[in-house]
Write a protein that holds these residues in place. Structure first.
Motif, PDB file in Angstrom:
ATOM      1  N   LEU A 138      -7.883   3.873   5.756  1.00 50.70           N
ATOM      2  CA  LEU A 138      -6.828   2.904   5.483  1.00 50.70           C
ATOM      3  C   LEU A 138      -6.760   1.864   6.599  1.00 50.70           C
ATOM      4  O   LEU A 138      -6.616   0.670   6.346  1.00 50.70           O
ATOM      5  CB  LEU A 138      -5.478   3.600   5.313  1.00 50.70           C
ATOM      6  N   ILE A 164       0.855  -1.185   0.000  1.00 50.61           N
ATOM      7  CA  ILE A 164       0.000   0.000   0.000  1.00 50.61           C
ATOM      8  C   ILE A 164       0.893   1.237   0.000  1.00 50.61           C
ATOM      9  O   ILE A 164       1.751   1.390   0.860  1.00 50.61           O
ATOM     10  CB  ILE A 164      -0.942   0.013   1.228  1.00 50.61           C
ATOM     11  N   CYS A 210       0.694   5.286   0.181  1.00 49.18           N
ATOM     12  CA  CYS A 210      -0.251   6.350   0.521  1.00 49.18           C
ATOM     13  C   CYS A 210       0.495   7.542   1.106  1.00 49.18           C
ATOM     14  O   CYS A 210       1.601   7.389   1.620  1.00 49.18           O
ATOM     15  CB  CYS A 210      -1.285   5.850   1.515  1.00 49.18           C
ATOM     16  N   GLN A 217      -1.377   7.470   6.677  1.00 49.80           N
ATOM     17  CA  GLN A 217      -2.379   6.521   7.157  1.00 49.80           C
ATOM     18  C   GLN A 217      -3.529   7.290   7.788  1.00 49.80           C
ATOM     19  O   GLN A 217      -3.315   8.197   8.577  1.00 49.80           O
ATOM     20  CB  GLN A 217      -1.788   5.583   8.201  1.00 49.80           C
TER      21      GLN A 217
END
Length: 147
Positions: free
Chosen positions: A27, A18, A20, A23
């Motif tokens: 998520l 993942i 991103c 967080q």
């Protein structure tokens, strides 16, 4: 959100990466859903031990010092204490809502405020449970209503 699936015959297991910026609660909920897929709990039904996928459990409660695991159609007995279940599964989208009850957050259908600061939770199977006033803030925090 972008999802990319790459099939690889040489892969021995599923690998999820993942990427991103930061967080957030969405998520964390996604991660909990992914993690719950690999976990099971042992429950007794008619004298036999059964492996129950966590995603099948709606809620867990105690009655007369016995712990019960409730799925859509079957109620299993557990040898674990409620606090042991809480310690093992609290990071996997299970939430304590009272002194004797833990719910699967993914099985909530609706919420409604109740008297005295309690919250009525209707599960996807129609069962109505109550979040005690003491545990209501943790539910609100999980919902992102309270920080």
């Amino acid at each position: 959100m972008q999802i990319k699936i790459i099939e690889d015959d040489r892969a021995e297991d599923i690998q999820i990466t993942i990427r991103c910026p930061k967080q957030d609660e969405k998520l964390k909920a996604l991660l909990a859903l992914l993690q719950i897929q690999d976990h099971k709990c042992i429950g007794k039904y008619r004298g036999e031990d059964h492996l129950i996928p966590l995603e099948d459990i709606y809620y867990i409660d105690t009655l007369d010092k016995q712990v019960y695991l409730y799925t859509e159609t079957i109620t299993y007995e557990s040898d674990l204490r409620l606090y042991e279940i809480e310690e093992r599964f609290i990071d996997l989208d299970f939430l304590r809502i009272g002194k004797s009850t833990i719910i699967n957050f993914q099985k909530i259908k609706s919420l409604r405020p109740d008297l005295g600061g309690r919250i009525q939770v209707t599960m996807k199977n129609g069962i109505k449970l109550f979040v005690s006033r003491q545990y209501a803030p943790s539910l609100k925090k999980r919902l992102g209503v309270l920080k």
